[in-house]
Design a protein around this motif. Structure first.
Motif, short mmCIF file in Angstrom:
data_model
loop_
_atom_site.label_atom_id
_atom_site.label_comp_id
_atom_site.label_asym_id
_atom_site.label_seq_id
_atom_site.Cartn_x
_atom_site.Cartn_y
_atom_site.Cartn_z
N LEU A 80 51.71 35.64 51.49
CA LEU A 80 51.40 36.06 52.85
C LEU A 80 51.07 37.55 52.94
N MET A 81 51.36 38.28 51.87
CA MET A 81 51.15 39.72 51.89
C MET A 81 49.80 40.13 51.33
N GLY A 82 48.87 39.18 51.20
CA GLY A 82 47.55 39.49 50.68
C GLY A 82 46.79 40.40 51.62
N ILE A 83 46.09 41.35 51.05
CA ILE A 83 45.31 42.29 51.84
C ILE A 83 43.85 42.16 51.42
N THR A 84 42.97 42.03 52.37
CA THR A 84 41.56 42.00 52.08
C THR A 84 41.05 43.43 52.01
N CYS A 85 40.45 43.78 50.89
CA CYS A 85 39.93 45.13 50.75
C CYS A 85 38.50 45.05 50.23
N PHE A 86 37.74 46.07 50.49
CA PHE A 86 36.35 46.12 50.09
C PHE A 86 36.12 47.35 49.23
N ALA A 87 35.28 47.19 48.23
CA ALA A 87 34.96 48.31 47.36
C ALA A 87 34.03 49.27 48.08
N ALA A 88 34.14 50.52 47.72
CA ALA A 88 33.29 51.54 48.33
C ALA A 88 31.87 51.37 47.82
N GLU A 89 30.92 51.68 48.67
CA GLU A 89 29.50 51.57 48.31
C GLU A 89 29.14 52.67 47.34
N GLY A 90 28.17 52.40 46.49
CA GLY A 90 27.65 53.42 45.61
C GLY A 90 28.30 53.43 44.24
N GLY A 91 29.31 52.63 43.99
CA GLY A 91 29.97 52.61 42.68
C GLY A 91 29.39 51.53 41.81
N GLY A 92 28.08 51.48 41.64
CA GLY A 92 27.41 50.42 40.91
C GLY A 92 27.56 50.50 39.41
N GLU A 93 27.94 51.63 38.88
CA GLU A 93 28.03 51.79 37.43
C GLU A 93 29.09 50.88 36.83
N GLY A 94 30.26 50.81 37.44
CA GLY A 94 31.33 49.94 36.95
C GLY A 94 30.98 48.48 37.06
N VAL A 95 30.28 48.12 38.14
CA VAL A 95 29.89 46.72 38.35
C VAL A 95 28.88 46.31 37.29
N GLU A 96 27.94 47.19 36.98
CA GLU A 96 26.93 46.88 35.96
C GLU A 96 27.58 46.69 34.59
N THR A 97 28.53 47.54 34.26
CA THR A 97 29.24 47.41 32.99
C THR A 97 30.01 46.10 32.94
N PHE A 98 30.68 45.76 34.03
CA PHE A 98 31.43 44.51 34.10
C PHE A 98 30.50 43.32 33.93
N ASN A 99 29.37 43.33 34.63
CA ASN A 99 28.42 42.23 34.52
C ASN A 99 27.86 42.11 33.11
N THR A 100 27.63 43.23 32.44
CA THR A 100 27.14 43.20 31.07
C THR A 100 28.16 42.55 30.14
N VAL A 101 29.42 42.92 30.29
CA VAL A 101 30.47 42.34 29.46
C VAL A 101 30.60 40.84 29.73
N VAL A 102 30.57 40.45 31.00
CA VAL A 102 30.70 39.04 31.35
C VAL A 102 29.53 38.24 30.80
N GLU A 103 28.31 38.76 30.91
CA GLU A 103 27.14 38.05 30.37
C GLU A 103 27.22 37.92 28.86
N PHE A 104 27.75 38.94 28.18
CA PHE A 104 27.94 38.86 26.73
C PHE A 104 28.90 37.73 26.38
N ILE A 105 30.02 37.67 27.12
CA ILE A 105 31.01 36.63 26.87
C ILE A 105 30.43 35.25 27.16
N VAL A 106 29.66 35.13 28.25
CA VAL A 106 29.07 33.84 28.63
C VAL A 106 28.08 33.39 27.55
N ASP A 107 27.28 34.32 27.01
CA ASP A 107 26.34 33.95 25.95
C ASP A 107 27.08 33.40 24.73
N TRP A 108 28.17 34.05 24.36
CA TRP A 108 28.92 33.59 23.20
C TRP A 108 29.63 32.26 23.47
N VAL A 109 30.11 32.06 24.69
CA VAL A 109 30.75 30.78 25.02
C VAL A 109 29.71 29.66 24.94
#
Length: 161
Positions: A80-109
């Motif tokens: 019941l203590m869950g909080i909805t939060c949103f990431a700040a705009e403009g921080g695309g560098e971390g998201v791109e790195t995360f997506n790259t890592v996930v796509e690498f893992i998906v390719d290997w799977v």
């Protein structure tokens, strides 16, 4: 008129009797519940060496129920203590790195899924060679599971937000 009054009188007596029986049953149930609660409290505060085997088992089960109820209540309170939060705009560098890592893992799977499917096909062929029903079944199951893993990996785009 007299029959009507007698009828009403008999109905009133039967209703009174039914209510009296219900009150007695409720009182007996409450008295029994209180007696069980008092016995449980007495057993909970008595050392284990002074209790019989049945009393110790009841005490253990009560403890397990209390611990389980506490854990369930704590997990519900935490959910019941869950909080909805949103990431700040403009921080695309971390998201791109995360997506790259996930796509690498998906390719290997996906590649691993194809390898498992290939191994399943080989097992299926060897099952035919040996005329083994178990070998054929295992080969088909391995083949199907490999292709399922491959399909889920290739369906990665469906899971993106």
């Amino acid at each position: 008129m007299r029959r009507f009054i007698t009828f009403i009188k008999n109905k009133a007596i039967s209703a009174y009797t039914a209510v009296k029986i219900a009150v007695i049953a409720a009182f007996t149930a409450v008295k029994t519940a209180i007696g069980r609660a008092v016995t449980a409290i007495r057993e909970d505060f008595t050392p284990n060496r002074q209790l019989s085997v049945e009393q110790r088992e009841r005490k253990t089960m009560r403890s397990v129920r209390k611990i389980t109820a506490g854990l369930m209540a704590a997990s519900m309170a935490a959910s019941l203590m869950g909080i909805t939060c949103f990431a700040a705009e403009g921080g695309g560098e971390g998201v791109e790195t995360f997506n790259t890592v996930v796509e690498f893992i998906v390719d290997w799977v996906a590649r691993i899924g194809l390898v498992v499917g290939f191994i399943g096909a080989v097992q299926f062929a060897l099952g035919f060679k040996d005329d083994s029903a178990d070998g054929k079944t295992r080969g088909l199951m391995c083949l199907a599971s490999g292709f399922i893993v491959f399909a889920v990996a290739k369906a990665y785009d469906m899971f993106q937000i």
